[in-house]
Design a protein around this motif. Structure first.
Motif, PDB file in Angstrom:
ATOM      1  N   ARG A   1      34.253  24.885  50.658  1.00  0.00           N
ATOM      2  CA  ARG A   1      34.643  26.254  50.450  1.00  0.00           C
ATOM      3  C   ARG A   1      33.648  27.028  50.150  1.00  0.00           C
ATOM      4  O   ARG A   1      33.749  27.282  49.011  1.00  0.00           O
ATOM      5  CB  ARG A   1      36.234  26.795  49.511  1.00  0.00           C
TER       6      ARG A   1
ATOM      7  N   HIS B   1      33.298  31.054  49.236  1.00  0.00           N
ATOM      8  CA  HIS B   1      34.314  32.288  48.759  1.00  0.00           C
ATOM      9  C   HIS B   1      32.622  33.578  48.678  1.00  0.00           C
ATOM     10  O   HIS B   1      31.471  33.771  48.161  1.00  0.00           O
ATOM     11  CB  HIS B   1      34.785  32.394  47.688  1.00  0.00           C
TER      12      HIS B   1
ATOM     13  N   ASN C   1      36.788  37.062  50.275  1.00  0.00           N
ATOM     14  CA  ASN C   1      36.503  36.448  51.691  1.00  0.00           C
ATOM     15  C   ASN C   1      36.330  34.798  51.381  1.00  0.00           C
ATOM     16  O   ASN C   1      35.560  34.997  50.800  1.00  0.00           O
ATOM     17  CB  ASN C   1      35.896  36.762  52.550  1.00  0.00           C
ATOM     18  N   ARG C   2      36.513  33.904  52.375  1.00  0.00           N
ATOM     19  CA  ARG C   2      36.328  32.546  52.419  1.00  0.00           C
ATOM     20  C   ARG C   2      36.423  31.588  53.609  1.00  0.00           C
ATOM     21  O   ARG C   2      37.008  32.228  54.379  1.00  0.00           O
ATOM     22  CB  ARG C   2      37.609  32.141  51.647  1.00  0.00           C
TER      23      ARG C   2
ATOM     24  N   GLU D   1      36.456  27.602  54.964  1.00  0.00           N
ATOM     25  CA  GLU D   1      36.734  26.227  54.941  1.00  0.00           C
ATOM     26  C   GLU D   1      35.953  25.579  55.592  1.00  0.00           C
ATOM     27  O   GLU D   1      36.458  25.598  56.520  1.00  0.00           O
ATOM     28  CB  GLU D   1      38.148  26.240  54.287  1.00  0.00           C
TER      29      GLU D   1
END
Length: 123
Positions: A11, A13, A17-18, A20
């Protein structure tokens, strides 16, 4: 990059916002290209160096691949995954777009034929 979490998935960051990454990916640095995969614990020692990088762009291709470009010239490429969701991009904490098993991209809440998530044009 504000934070990175490595568990069963990777993940990344950047503010709210992210990104994955669920499937194997390739990290391209200034000197080498290495395969990385969180759940397989493959080359995880390279990933903390991403914390020093600034995300310069994210490109989700119609085919289902994802490319994250960093300002320092590094790149994280996530190819199409044939059997699972390869990646998810969340904007301001909400699921926005993801790859579909076998290729293509989907947007939550949009349904295509036979109840499948609708493919989205992202190029």
């Amino acid at each position: 990059m504000g934070e990175m979490i490595i568990g069963g998935v990777l993940r990344l960051h950047t503010g709210s916002n992210r990104i994955e990454v669920h499937s194997p990916a390739e990290l391209t640095t200034n000197r080498e290209v290495v395969p990385v995969h969180a759940s397989a614990r493959l080359n995880l020692d390279r990933l903390p160096q991403l914390l020093d990088q600034v995300v310069a762009g994210v490109h989700a291709a119609d085919s289902g691949s994802l490319r994250v470009r960093f300002a320092g010239g590094w790149r994280l490429d996530v190819p199409v995954s044939s059997s699972a969701f390869g990646w998810i991009v969340a904007l301001q904490g909400s699921h926005f777009i993801s790859s579909l098993p076998g290729g293509g991209v989907g947007i939550p809440g949009r349904q295509g034929p036979e109840g499948q998530p609708a493919a989205a044009a992202t190029s």
